[in-house]
Design a protein around this motif. Structure first.
Motif, short mmCIF file in Angstrom:
data_model
loop_
_atom_site.label_atom_id
_atom_site.label_comp_id
_atom_site.label_asym_id
_atom_site.label_seq_id
_atom_site.Cartn_x
_atom_site.Cartn_y
_atom_site.Cartn_z
N GLU A 60 -1.11 -8.17 -1.58
CA GLU A 60 -0.64 -6.80 -1.43
C GLU A 60 -1.21 -6.17 -0.18
O GLU A 60 -2.34 -6.47 0.22
CB GLU A 60 -1.04 -5.98 -2.66
N SER A 61 -0.44 -5.29 0.46
CA SER A 61 -0.87 -4.52 1.62
C SER A 61 -0.48 -3.06 1.40
O SER A 61 0.63 -2.78 0.94
CB SER A 61 -0.22 -5.05 2.91
N TYR A 62 -1.39 -2.16 1.75
CA TYR A 62 -1.13 -0.74 1.49
C TYR A 62 -1.83 0.09 2.56
O TYR A 62 -3.03 -0.09 2.81
CB TYR A 62 -1.62 -0.36 0.09
N VAL A 63 -1.11 1.03 3.18
CA VAL A 63 -1.63 1.85 4.27
C VAL A 63 -1.94 3.25 3.76
O VAL A 63 -1.12 3.87 3.06
CB VAL A 63 -0.63 1.94 5.43
N THR A 64 -3.13 3.77 4.10
CA THR A 64 -3.51 5.13 3.73
C THR A 64 -4.22 5.80 4.91
O THR A 64 -4.65 5.14 5.85
CB THR A 64 -4.47 5.14 2.52
N LYS A 65 -4.35 7.13 4.81
CA LYS A 65 -5.07 7.87 5.84
C LYS A 65 -6.56 7.96 5.53
O LYS A 65 -7.35 8.29 6.41
CB LYS A 65 -4.50 9.29 5.96
N THR A 66 -6.94 7.71 4.29
CA THR A 66 -8.34 7.78 3.88
C THR A 66 -8.72 6.49 3.17
O THR A 66 -7.85 5.69 2.81
CB THR A 66 -8.59 8.97 2.94
#
Length: 234
Positions: free
Chosen positions: A108-114
């Protein structure tokens, strides 16, 4: 009911489209590099055409790869390695969370700002919703992992150590090389899209070259290429 042919409105053959998409996603090449490589093979297309092909067919190919792997029960629940890598988008730091199994396959890959507890919790729930719960979860010393795992009742499964998470650290390298060739990303959505597609394509062509004999590696590589050429072929 059969699915519609995704190539039905394209004059270019599906074989060339698959080749262009594979070259761009799998290897650290720019759009113009792919254009030049295709030109050497007698295919005259613009780099903008290659860009359109990858945007149009990359997610389609990735989805079919994931569907085939899930059908073949190829995802592991024994040990997961979780790690986050920094990514610059328009000068601002974002975080790409990645889950890798014990064989180096990206789950899994997941992009966040924090990278706080809330972001870690979203990432874990997304991974577990698709792949189930792992027996062991290896992380670094980031406190967000421990807090999120405790909230979902998996705190006892967490393991941390100085070198235990090298599997996740090493899995970042192919994506880092790809990121440099693309001169980074300009939007979170673009980063999320490419990270997901890149993970599926990398998994498909990952044969653990150093752990198998040359003969077995060649057989696996040929089988992966044959399967790629059959994607979305109906």
């Amino acid at each position: 009911m059969t699915n519609p042919n995704p190539f039905r409105y394209f004059k270019t053959s599906p074989e060339i489209i698959r080749l262009a998409v594979m070259l761009y996603i799998r290897f650290p090449l720019s759009l113009r590099n792919v254009e030049d490589l295709l030109h050497e093979r007698g295919v005259d297309v613009s780099h903008e055409t290659v860009r359109y092909w990858w945007h149009r067919f990359g997610p389609v190919f990735a989805a079919e790869i994931r569907k085939r792997r899930i059908a073949g029960m190829r995802s592991s629940r024994w040990r997961w390695h979780l790690d986050e890598m920094f990514a610059k988008i328009n000068g601002q730091t974002h975080y790409l969370w990645r889950a890798v199994d014990h064989e180096g396959e990206v789950l899994e890959s997941y992009v966040t700002k924090t990278r706080d507890k809330k972001a870690a919790l979203k990432f874990l729930k997304k991974a577990m919703r698709k792949h189930g719960r792992a027996e062991e979860i290896v992380t670094d010393q980031l406190r967000s992992y421990g807090a999120a795992l405790k909230q979902i009742g998996a705190g006892a499964r967490q393991e941390t150590g100085r070198w235990l998470n090298n599997r996740a650290e090493n899995s970042h390298l192919p994506f880092r090389r790809r990121e440099r060739a693309m001169l980074r990303f300009r939007r979170m959505r673009s980063l999320q899209k490419f990270a997901s597609v890149h993970a599926s394509v990398s998994n498909h062509f990952n044969h653990e070259r150093s752990l198998s004999s040359r003969k077995l590696f060649k057989l696996n590589r040929t089988a992966a290429l044959v399967e790629w050429r059959q994607l979305c072929s109906g």
